[in-house]
Scaffold this motif. Sequence first.
Motif, short mmCIF file in Angstrom:
data_model
loop_
_atom_site.label_atom_id
_atom_site.label_comp_id
_atom_site.label_asym_id
_atom_site.label_seq_id
_atom_site.Cartn_x
_atom_site.Cartn_y
_atom_site.Cartn_z
N ALA A 9 -24.54 0.97 24.13
CA ALA A 9 -24.96 0.13 25.25
C ALA A 9 -23.79 -0.72 25.74
CB ALA A 9 -26.14 -0.75 24.84
N LEU A 10 -23.05 -1.31 24.80
CA LEU A 10 -21.90 -2.14 25.16
C LEU A 10 -20.80 -1.30 25.81
CD1 LEU A 10 -21.81 -4.43 21.99
CD2 LEU A 10 -22.28 -5.19 24.34
N LEU A 11 -20.56 -0.13 25.25
CA LEU A 11 -19.51 0.75 25.80
C LEU A 11 -19.89 1.25 27.20
CD1 LEU A 11 -16.79 2.06 25.29
CD2 LEU A 11 -17.99 4.03 24.25
N SER A 12 -21.18 1.51 27.40
CA SER A 12 -21.62 1.97 28.73
C SER A 12 -21.46 0.86 29.77
CB SER A 12 -23.09 2.43 28.68
OG SER A 12 -23.95 1.34 28.42
N GLY A 13 -21.67 -0.41 29.36
CA GLY A 13 -21.48 -1.54 30.27
C GLY A 13 -20.02 -1.68 30.67
N ILE A 14 -19.11 -1.49 29.70
CA ILE A 14 -17.68 -1.54 30.01
C ILE A 14 -17.30 -0.39 30.94
CG2 ILE A 14 -15.36 -1.39 29.02
CD1 ILE A 14 -16.46 -2.70 26.48
N ALA A 15 -17.80 0.80 30.62
CA ALA A 15 -17.49 1.97 31.45
C ALA A 15 -18.00 1.81 32.87
CB ALA A 15 -18.10 3.23 30.81
N LEU A 16 -19.17 1.19 33.03
CA LEU A 16 -19.74 0.98 34.35
C LEU A 16 -18.86 0.07 35.20
CD1 LEU A 16 -22.22 1.22 36.35
CD2 LEU A 16 -23.05 -0.90 35.30
N ASP A 17 -18.52 -1.09 34.65
CA ASP A 17 -17.80 -2.08 35.45
C ASP A 17 -16.32 -1.75 35.63
OD1 ASP A 17 -20.11 -3.44 35.77
OD2 ASP A 17 -19.42 -5.35 34.97
N THR A 18 -15.79 -0.87 34.79
CA THR A 18 -14.38 -0.47 34.96
C THR A 18 -14.26 0.89 35.65
OG1 THR A 18 -14.35 0.56 32.76
CG2 THR A 18 -13.65 -1.76 32.90
N LYS A 19 -15.39 1.48 36.02
CA LYS A 19 -15.38 2.83 36.62
C LYS A 19 -14.64 3.80 35.70
CE LYS A 19 -17.38 0.72 39.89
NZ LYS A 19 -18.84 0.61 39.77
N ASN A 20 -15.14 3.86 34.47
CA ASN A 20 -14.55 4.71 33.44
C ASN A 20 -13.08 4.35 33.19
OD1 ASN A 20 -16.82 6.29 32.71
ND2 ASN A 20 -16.56 7.49 34.59
N PHE A 21 -12.87 3.03 32.96
CA PHE A 21 -11.56 2.49 32.58
C PHE A 21 -10.49 2.73 33.65
CE2 PHE A 21 -14.01 3.28 28.78
CZ PHE A 21 -13.83 2.12 28.03
N THR A 22 -10.92 2.62 34.91
CA THR A 22 -9.98 2.77 36.03
C THR A 22 -9.66 1.42 36.67
OG1 THR A 22 -10.90 4.96 36.51
CG2 THR A 22 -9.58 3.93 38.24
N PHE A 23 -10.71 0.61 36.92
CA PHE A 23 -10.52 -0.69 37.58
C PHE A 23 -10.60 -1.83 36.58
CE2 PHE A 23 -12.25 2.05 40.92
CZ PHE A 23 -11.29 1.89 41.90
N LYS A 24 -9.82 -2.85 36.83
CA LYS A 24 -9.88 -4.10 36.07
C LYS A 24 -9.89 -3.86 34.57
CE LYS A 24 -11.90 -8.65 36.60
NZ LYS A 24 -13.05 -9.45 37.01
N THR A 25 -9.02 -3.00 34.13
CA THR A 25 -8.94 -2.63 32.72
C THR A 25 -7.66 -3.21 32.13
OG1 THR A 25 -10.11 -0.58 33.20
CG2 THR A 25 -8.99 -0.73 31.09
N GLY A 26 -7.81 -4.04 31.11
CA GLY A 26 -6.66 -4.64 30.44
C GLY A 26 -6.55 -4.19 29.00
N VAL A 27 -5.60 -4.77 28.31
CA VAL A 27 -5.38 -4.42 26.89
C VAL A 27 -6.62 -4.74 26.08
CG1 VAL A 27 -4.01 -4.95 24.85
CG2 VAL A 27 -2.90 -4.77 27.07
N ARG A 28 -7.22 -5.91 26.36
CA ARG A 28 -8.40 -6.32 25.58
C ARG A 28 -9.60 -5.43 25.87
NH1 ARG A 28 -8.28 -12.91 25.81
NH2 ARG A 28 -10.28 -12.64 24.76
N THR A 29 -9.62 -4.78 27.05
CA THR A 29 -10.71 -3.85 27.36
C THR A 29 -10.65 -2.65 26.43
OG1 THR A 29 -10.48 -4.50 29.68
CG2 THR A 29 -11.83 -2.58 29.22
N PHE A 30 -9.45 -2.09 26.24
CA PHE A 30 -9.30 -0.94 25.35
C PHE A 30 -9.52 -1.35 23.88
CE2 PHE A 30 -6.82 0.61 29.03
CZ PHE A 30 -7.46 1.83 29.21
N GLU A 31 -9.13 -2.58 23.53
CA GLU A 31 -9.38 -3.05 22.17
C GLU A 31 -10.88 -3.14 21.90
OE1 GLU A 31 -7.42 -6.76 21.71
OE2 GLU A 31 -5.40 -5.90 21.59
#
Length: 664
Positions: free
Chosen positions: A501-523
């Motif tokens: 659920a948490l990973l899907s929320g990150i994927a949604l708001d970053t458009k599959n890690f394309t937008f607004k994705t930083g180092v802490r996002t990948f961590e």
Amino acid sequence: MKDKLNLKFYLPETNIYITIIFILSLTVFFYNMYLGTAFFGVFLYLVYYNLKYRYARRDEWTKYIENLSIDIDYTTKKAILNLPIPLCVLEFDGSISWYNSKFSNMINEKNILGKNIQNFIPNLTLRKVLNENKELYTEVNHNNKKYNVIYNIVKSGKEEDVKYLIMVYWIDKTEYVKLLNRYEDEKTAIALIQIDSYDEVLESAKQDVRPLISAELERKLASWASDLKGAFRKNSKDKYTLVITAKELENLEADKFSILDEIRELDYGNTLPLSLSIGIGVKGETLQDNLKYAISGLDLALGRGGDQAVIKRKDKSIFYGGKSKAVEKKTKVKARLIGHALKDLIIDSKDIYIMGHKYPDLDSIGAAIGIYNICTSLDKKPNIVIQSSNSSIDLFMDRVKEDEKYKDAFITREEAIRYCSKDSLVIVVDTHRPNFTECEELLKISEKIVVIDHHRRGVEFIDNAVLMYHETYASSTCEMVTELIQYIDEKTNIDKLAAEALLSGIALDTKNFTFKTGVRTFEAASILRKLGADTTSVKKLFQGDLDNFIAKAEIIKNARIIKNKIAISVCPDKIKNSKLVAAQGADELLNIKGVMASFVLGKGNDDIVFISARSLGDINVHLFMEKLGGGGHIDVAGAQLKDISIEESIKIIEDLINEYLKEV
């Protein structure tokens, strides 16, 4: 009353005296004819003298009244002619039938009888006074002077020939207005200035140029303050205070705070850009109020990602700048402090209610599930407030219903209101605006509120939170919750469904890690992966049906590109999940070469026009949507418009786009 009676008794009228003398003369004549005749002669003389004196007095009074009337008429005419203010008399058609010398001097014209007043003062209208038979006021500018104009209708002539005229008095208030403007211009405005992510910016530059960055930054700010004739003071390495007049603040607004661009352009090899956040308080009742407004304005600027100025005037806030993205903070100190504070609040609370925004998406429900798992790890039984599911979370909710752990996790708004008390802990995720929450009533009932959000801060926000974790640099609320999980407790663990659920929320708001994705996002994503999140299961949550794909194709096909930069399109009518399709269509439009921003409009079943706005980051779509009462991020935003058609909404968006393109 007694005095009047006594006066009449002692001083009777002359007629009474004469009557008494007449009676006495008759009585004397009865006893002595000669003496009575003498008395009767006296009586006749008194009658003659009384009549002569009375007529003389009447003539004198008549002459006095006549002379007095002549004097009053003469004085009145003199007073009107020499009235110290301009005065004119108008017919109902606006023609001038009389005027005094002051009026003639005011308009600097001679021989104006019979001419229309609007030939000399075009901005004067008589419509109001014609419609209402009473004294009216208006304001007129003439020859660089300001006048209060007073209208008054008067009646002249006899009954058979009644005539109505308009008396117009011109009161010069130019000096008063100048004094008032000067007073307003000299009011004090307090500005609080902060350098965004100052330490991170310095660390991004080489050691030997860091002093140059600090020196040039301070020189720029000092020069800017000097040009504004303001009092400037450095409070710490990255904080300043500036006191200026309201007039200089108007100049700053006209300049649209170009200092923001000047600071951003400073380049000494630093990989992170310099930017300012400015909060300005003005038009408060006291200087203390202005300082309070400035602090609130600075909080707003920082909460919206920085690189902007916010002018706070009591209940109104105006925003300038905000064109750059928030700088990601490398340190996790704040997350650790928030995590420990949240843990204490959860442990000390008996009842816990978790809620996101209305029409929740995967980021909102994912963050709520993450907080739910934190609470259960601390042996608490919380409740997630959700009124109903929707197309964007239906697949996930189907999975949740199959899990025994979440059997009693969800409650409705009505149940939450019934059981919530002032000691209950209410945790709000993925929004900070009270009217956007799933159940706004809980915010009024509870005295313990926690807010966890990543959206750029708007004017409306939950201002009574005991704990506020608001970071605009974060990709999603799910990323923020994932970081908190690490610092709540070493034993804190979440299940596979919560991790997905948490990973899907990150994927949604970053458009599959394309937008607004930083180092802490990948961590955060790597942590969730270790906790069992399956990327394939997450991808299935985003699957759509064939109708949705066809609808997205229609959006792309019907798109119109303005100035080869901004795409605008409309979502087809009568399709399921129209809001989700519009959002996905807006994302797809960004794949067109040259398109930097996209707007997709649609109409839901409730006849409310919704707008999905997307950007690659160069154009701040949040500013567009904010003007329409919506919000979001610099690259993802949205708004809803009531009582308006799709065509009218498109026109509004086009006007905003054209206005933006003129300023660029």
